[in-house]
Design an enzyme around this catalytic site. Structure first.
Site, PDB file in Angstrom:
ATOM      1  N   ASP A  19      -8.660   9.542   0.398  1.00 40.26           N
ATOM      2  CA  ASP A  19      -8.437   8.830  -0.869  1.00 40.26           C
ATOM      3  C   ASP A  19      -9.241   9.492  -1.995  1.00 40.26           C
ATOM      4  O   ASP A  19     -10.412   9.833  -1.811  1.00 40.26           O
ATOM      5  CB  ASP A  19      -8.897   7.373  -0.656  1.00 40.26           C
ATOM      6  CG  ASP A  19      -8.517   6.440  -1.785  1.00 40.26           C
ATOM      7  OD1 ASP A  19      -7.515   6.696  -2.460  1.00 40.26           O
ATOM      8  OD2 ASP A  19      -9.237   5.431  -1.965  1.00 40.26           O
ATOM      9  N   GLU A  52      -1.561  11.111  -8.698  1.00 43.10           N
ATOM     10  CA  GLU A  52      -1.709   9.972  -9.618  1.00 43.10           C
ATOM     11  C   GLU A  52      -1.349  10.391 -11.032  1.00 43.10           C
ATOM     12  O   GLU A  52      -1.764  11.446 -11.512  1.00 43.10           O
ATOM     13  CB  GLU A  52      -3.153   9.432  -9.562  1.00 43.10           C
ATOM     14  CG  GLU A  52      -3.351   8.198 -10.433  1.00 43.10           C
ATOM     15  CD  GLU A  52      -4.633   7.429 -10.114  1.00 43.10           C
ATOM     16  OE1 GLU A  52      -5.087   7.441  -8.950  1.00 43.10           O
ATOM     17  OE2 GLU A  52      -5.175   6.816 -11.054  1.00 43.10           O
ATOM     18  N   HIS A  92      -3.045   1.311  -6.611  1.00 43.91           N
ATOM     19  CA  HIS A  92      -4.499   1.273  -6.396  1.00 43.91           C
ATOM     20  C   HIS A  92      -5.023  -0.039  -6.978  1.00 43.91           C
ATOM     21  O   HIS A  92      -4.356  -0.677  -7.774  1.00 43.91           O
ATOM     22  CB  HIS A  92      -5.168   2.460  -7.103  1.00 43.91           C
ATOM     23  CG  HIS A  92      -5.035   3.741  -6.347  1.00 43.91           C
ATOM     24  ND1 HIS A  92      -6.115   4.436  -5.875  1.00 43.91           N
ATOM     25  CD2 HIS A  92      -3.947   4.434  -5.949  1.00 43.91           C
ATOM     26  CE1 HIS A  92      -5.696   5.505  -5.223  1.00 43.91           C
ATOM     27  NE2 HIS A  92      -4.381   5.541  -5.257  1.00 43.91           N
ATOM     28  N   ARG A 111     -15.520  -5.213   0.978  1.00 46.71           N
ATOM     29  CA  ARG A 111     -16.948  -5.119   0.630  1.00 46.71           C
ATOM     30  C   ARG A 111     -17.498  -6.505   0.306  1.00 46.71           C
ATOM     31  O   ARG A 111     -18.621  -6.857   0.663  1.00 46.71           O
ATOM     32  CB  ARG A 111     -17.138  -4.225  -0.596  1.00 46.71           C
ATOM     33  CG  ARG A 111     -16.818  -2.781  -0.356  1.00 46.71           C
ATOM     34  CD  ARG A 111     -16.809  -2.038  -1.665  1.00 46.71           C
ATOM     35  NE  ARG A 111     -16.762  -0.606  -1.439  1.00 46.71           N
ATOM     36  CZ  ARG A 111     -16.428   0.288  -2.344  1.00 46.71           C
ATOM     37  NH1 ARG A 111     -16.126  -0.092  -3.565  1.00 46.71           N
ATOM     38  NH2 ARG A 111     -16.414   1.563  -2.068  1.00 46.71           N
TER      39      ARG A 111
HETATM   40  P1  13P Z   1      -9.848  -2.319  -4.966  1.00 46.30           P
HETATM   41  O1  13P Z   1     -11.115  -2.011  -5.713  1.00 46.30           O
HETATM   42  O2  13P Z   1      -8.993  -3.299  -5.702  1.00 46.30           O
HETATM   43  O3  13P Z   1     -10.097  -2.747  -3.589  1.00 46.30           O
HETATM   44  O4  13P Z   1      -8.987  -0.974  -4.912  1.00 46.30           O
HETATM   45  C1  13P Z   1      -9.336   0.059  -4.010  1.00 46.30           C
HETATM   46  C2  13P Z   1      -8.588   1.304  -4.253  1.00 46.30           C
HETATM   47  O5  13P Z   1      -7.673   1.376  -5.034  1.00 46.30           O
HETATM   48  C3  13P Z   1      -9.003   2.485  -3.454  1.00 46.30           C
HETATM   49  O6  13P Z   1      -8.359   3.642  -3.832  1.00 46.30           O
END
Ligand code: 13P
Length: 313
Positions: free
Chosen positions: A81, A133, A210, A260
């Site tokens: 990611d 992106e 995202h 988290r």
């Molecule tokens: P959140 O912060 O909404 O969990 O998104 C995580 C994300 O998009 C990781 O690439």
């Protein structure tokens, strides 16, 4: 079984969405695999460069491989990611990932195309798919912090040319979500007219959202009751909006913040309620159970529960 997101997206387009969950710890990896197998639902386990380097690049990957042995019916992809070229090329060389993201979204269109295209060229040689992106999300992701003012929606008029020129396999779009716990502070939520326009221009093409965490109000309250000082204005994407986005071609929904917050709540409550204890195994077990429950609910919400049975590999 490790499966390419291309296959998963082919199955889910317009019908359900695949949660792509960022992992940092053993408890998260196990909780995710356990839930995926129990729900008979596919998932994407994703690692940011910061998560990869938290212990050692081998560590999380080895945990994922171990979890796949423990839960042999789990159907998943392994995704890098928010990588840059260095991370992307490392991931390609490692043979550990079957999906990577090149995030050049802060560059201008031409540079974004150039950088994405170079990564796609190398990745495709090994059958690895690439997420790119277009548009800039606000919020915080690991060490990247993007000022609200910089955030700008994806321009639908650019998407066809971008996909055509780069050859990327899926597109992360900026349509109102942001990373972190404080989404939509003053914002309006997901911009469905932009998603609709993108889908009209890129029919049947997988879109990535995202910033998909819900940021449950009750979790924030519990964290603060147990000593936390999170801002009460914390808010995420509503479940209704997430579900609605699936019909617009959103196939992959990224989630990190919610897991988290869950970690924070479990551990804060543990230390508050049992100040005499000092055993990491006790809150660790609670977290794995709560994580599994969270994921089972998420699979249900996204319509992914039970879908592995319909897939042919
Ligand atoms: P959140 O912060 O909404 O969990 O998104 C995580 C994300 O998009 C990781 O690439």
């Amino acid at each position: 079984m490790q499966i390419s997101p291309k296959i998963l997206f082919g199955h889910c387009y317009g019908k359900f969405a695949i949660p792509a969950v960022n992992v940092f710890t053993m408890e998260q990896v196990l909780g995710l695999f356990c839930a995926g197998e129990r729900a008979n639902a596919p998932f994407i386990v994703q690692i940011t460069p910061a998560a990869r380097d938290y212990a050692h690049p081998e560590m999380l990957i080895s945990m994922i491989n171990a979890a796949a042995k423990i839960y042999p019916k789990a159907v998943y992809s392994v995704h890098m990611d928010h990588g840059n070229e260095e991370h992307a090329f490392d991931a390609i060389l490692s043979n550990d990932y079957n999906s990577i993201m090149i995030d050049a979204s802060h560059d201008n269109f031409a540079d974004n195309v150039k950088r994405t295209k170079a990564v796609v060229k190398e990745a495709h040689k090994k059958g690895i798919v690439v997420e790119a992106e277009l548009g800039v999300l606000s919020g915080v992701e690991d060490d990247i912090s993007i000022d609200e003012k910089l955030a700008k929606y994806t321009q639908p008029s650019e998407v066809e040319e971008f996909v055509e020129l780069t050859g990327c396999d899926s597109l992360a779009v900026a349509v109102g979500t942001s990373h972190g716990a404080y989404k939509f502070s003053g914002g309006e939520g997901i911009q469905f007219q932009i998603l609709e326009d993108i889908q009209r221009r890129l029919p049947q093409y997988p879109i990535v959202l995202h910033g998909g965490s819900a940021v449950n109000e009750q979790e924030i309250k519990r964290i603060n009751k147990a000593g936390g000082t999170l801002r009460e204005g914390a808010s995420g994407v509503s479940p209704d909006e997430i579900v609605k986005s699936i019909a617009y071609g959103v196939c992959k929904i990224n989630i990190a913040t919610d897991t988290r917050l869950l970690w924070t709540r479990v551990h804060r409550e543990f230390f508050r309620d049992a100040p005499e204890l000092f055993d990491p195994v006790i809150p660790g077990k609670t977290y794995m159970k709560e994580y599994e429950k969270f994921m089972l609910e998420k699979f249900n919400l996204l319509g992914a529960t039970g879908t592995v049975s319909d897939m042919k590999f």
